[in-house]
Every structure is written in C-alpha cells, then in structure tokens.
Design an enzyme around this catalytic site. Structure first.
Site, PDB file in Angstrom:
ATOM      1  CG  ASP A 129      13.304  29.483  12.497  1.00  0.00           C
ATOM      2  OD1 ASP A 129      14.183  30.344  12.637  1.00  0.00           O
ATOM      3  OD2 ASP A 129      13.464  28.281  12.793  1.00  0.00           O
ATOM      4  CG  ASP A 170       7.148  26.945  12.957  1.00  0.00           C
ATOM      5  OD1 ASP A 170       8.121  26.184  13.162  1.00  0.00           O
ATOM      6  OD2 ASP A 170       7.075  27.715  11.987  1.00  0.00           O
ATOM      7  CG  ASP A 228       6.313  30.903   9.696  1.00  0.00           C
ATOM      8  OD1 ASP A 228       6.708  29.913  10.344  1.00  0.00           O
ATOM      9  OD2 ASP A 228       7.043  31.536   8.916  1.00  0.00           O
TER      10      ASP A 228
END
Length: 394
Positions: free
Chosen positions: A131, A129, A322
C-alpha cells in the site's frame, strides 16, 4: 499505568474514554466486564485518569493526535514539535520543505546510477511494501489494486532478483492483490512469511516453501479483540477494522479529523485488558500487534538468512516502502551497511532510508530501470549505457 496498561512508546499520554460514555453509546453492553481488572481499584484509577485527560475539555494538545495529523499526506509540516508513536519515525521538525529534505534523501530515480554503483558484482534482493508503494492509497482498503503495468514490472524484477512483498496486510490478502505466485510474501508486518507457490527463478535461493509465523499463540487474542473493536468503533462513522490475521488495522481515512481522538481512545480502551498487545499508528491507520520483538526489519533478516545470504558481503538488499513500519527495515539495512532503503513520500519526514521516490508512479519507473540495468549488465554494457537508462526513465 496499571498492570493492564497498554504498550505505548515515548511516554505518549493516554486519554481514556469514560465508562459512562461507553455505557451511553452501547447500552446493551455491560462495562466494565465482570472479568476485567478494571472492575477493581484499577477501574477507579482509569475514571480519574479519564477526567484528567478528557479530550473534550483538555487545554493542551494530544501528541497522539498531533502525530497522526503530521503523518497524514495532506499535512506537510507540523506547527509544533511532537513525538511520533512509531519507534523509528517522527515529524521532520527541522526540515523546511520537501525540496530541502530531498537533498539529504535524494531521488532514487534521478540518482539511479549512484544507487546501483555499489551493487556491481553483488546479488540484488528486492523488498517491496504494498500500500502506497505498489498501489495508491485509497479510501477503501479493499480497493487498493495495483495496475497491470506495475504487476508486470514486479514480475520482471522477480525474474532477475529474489523478490519479497512485505506488508501490514495478511499474507493471503496481499497475495490476492499482487497475483504473482513466484514471490515471497511477508504479511502482518512480517509475522506471516511464506515462500513461492511455484519454483523460484533463482537456483541459489534456498527459501522455497519457507514458513515463519512467530506469533501463532496470539491468534485467539487477535480474534477476540477484532470482534470487540468491530462492535465498539461503530460509534465513529467512517471507521473500519481490518483483520490481518496476526495484527489488526483500524482505518480512519474516512473519519472526520475532529473524531480521531475519540476513535484512538476507544481503541485504547478495548485493548487495555490485553498487555500482550501493542498499539502504533501509520498513515491514517491504528495498528494492533503482538508485543514481541518482530517487525519488518526482522522479516527482512529472516528472508535474507533463508535465501542463503546471511553473513555474506556479496548481497545488495533494496527495500522500498512508504510507512513508518518500513523504518524497521530501513534501520536494519543501515546497521548492516548493506543495500539501501528507499522511502516513498511526497512530504518531508525523518527516515532511515537513504533515497526517496515521490509516489507509486516513480516506483514503477525505478523497477523498469532496475530490470534494464540488469539486462545491460548481463550484456556487458558500460556506464554510458546505464546512464542512458537513467535518463530514459525520468
């Protein structure tokens, strides 16, 4: 709900902002629009629903807002049990604190040897991922820059393993942040997948030039909703709408918490006329996506198949992320019983991930570990040397 109902999950209560409030906030707009189904009997039902669930006077909590607060990095635990709006993630009700939670989701860094023990003799494929994983979470989404050190680490990983960035951002934007043309990019939560612009490092890889856009037909709708959202959320200071091509993100990181409910209701009101769209949320962001069976998990499966690893037992996917949208990928890995999901979090939360990392700084250390592990493996080093890598990287 009526025919124009918003796609929700887990019976999340819908609180609609009254049309009168919209008229007051936007006197230049005609509401409801003449073509809207709300102009008929449905409109009266919505008015009644709005009175019943008026957030300004309601005597009970709104589970949407409660779950949004729980997902905020500044709120570690929930004081009540509430349902999350993401299909795979909810508040970790039974976890007292991070220390107890990490016992069941141990650090991928401290337990690097255990993470990689089952990867011996297999092809590692890396999924990342962006961000909150490769870059820190920042107030301005346009300033979520990754460090040069992180970029170099990802470059090194990609030189040893097929590597893909899987993000909610549009492919062009996340690629402009990462600035590595040898990677695979799956933007818009996997709805826009592209292969490397340059030749891949890995001779067995078949996915050079891969292109998958399963939601092309939704582009006109997404653009229409984007324009409406941009106009209507102006009433909420600090809110921001980001067009990620095949999905939209309404950021509320800079919005006062007491106005989160109003913002959520405005967003629901705008997309009420679009039954082909669905709404979910993550870390201080509301996500509007096409209501099709496609997510980051499907993107992971598509890439593995395109890379020639579908149905093979000698592949070891690692996915680090996240956000709640990454849970779809974690679930796929669990169902396939291949590789591991690694969640990046400083707070306790329910997750399908097997291991955890606290922050992007630990992701960086893990990537360094992975590269050194590969180099030592190629040199025929043993377990002792690999354990040394683990200790040196902590």
């Amino acid at each position: 709900m009526t025919k124009q109902s918003l796609v929700m999950k887990d019976d999340i209560p819908v609180a609609v902002v009254s049309p009168e409030a919209i008229s007051e906030a936007f006197p230049h707009l005609s509401y409801p629009p003449p073509h809207s189904p709300m102009a008929g009997p449905s409109y009266l039902k919505c008015k009644k629903h709005a009175r019943r669930l008026d957030l300004a006077t309601a005597g009970r909590g709104n589970s949407w807002i409660e779950s949004m607060i729980i997902l905020s990095p500044t709120h570690v635990k929930s004081s009540s049990s509430s349902q999350a709006g993401c299909s795979s993630m909810s508040a970790a009700d039974n976890v007292e604190d991070y220390d107890s939670w990490v016992k069941t989701h141990p650090s991928a860094l401290s337990n690097f040897e255990d993470v990689m023990a089952t990867a011996k003799g297999k092809q590692v494929v890396m999924f990342l991922d962006y961000d909150g994983t490769l870059s820190p979470i920042v107030l301005d989404p346009d300033c979520a820059f990754m460090s040069d050190e992180m970029r170099e680490a990802v470059r090194e990983v990609a030189s040893h393993f097929p590597t893909a960035i899987v993000s909610g951002r549009c492919t062009e934007k996340v690629a402009s942040f990462v600035k590595l043309s040898e990677l695979y990019y799956a933007g818009s939560h996997g709805l826009d997948i592209k292969g490397p612009e340059e030749g891949a490092y890995h001779s067995k890889v078949k996915a050079h030039g891969v292109l998958c856009q399963p939601a092309n037909e939704f582009l006109p709708i997404i653009d229409e909703v984007y324009k409406s959202l941009r106009e209507i959320v102006k009433i909420i200071p600090g809110s921001r709408v980001e067009n990620n091509k095949f999905c939209l993100s309404v950021h509320f990181r800079c919005v006062e918490e007491k106005k989160w409910s109003l913002l959520a209701d405005l967003v629901k009101l705008v997309i009420m006329d679009y039954p082909k769209l669905k709404l979910s949320y993550g870390r201080k962001v509301l996500e509007i996506r096409p209501n099709i069976k496609w997510d980051k998990g499907k993107a992971l499966e598509f890439l593995l198949e395109s890379l020639g690893f579908d149905g093979h037992n000698n592949v070891f996917p690692l996915y680090i992320g996240d956000d709640c949208t990454d849970e779809d990928a974690f679930k796929v890995l669990c169902d396939r019983e291949q590789g591991f999901g690694i969640i990046v979090s400083k707070i306790a939360k329910e997750t399908k991930a097997s291991f955890s990392l606290r922050e992007p700084a630990e992701v960086l250390k893990f990537l360094h570990c992975l590269v050194e592990w590969r180099q030592l493996s190629e040199e025929g080093k043993g377990v002792k040397e690999l354990r040394g890598v683990q200790l040196n990287m902590q």
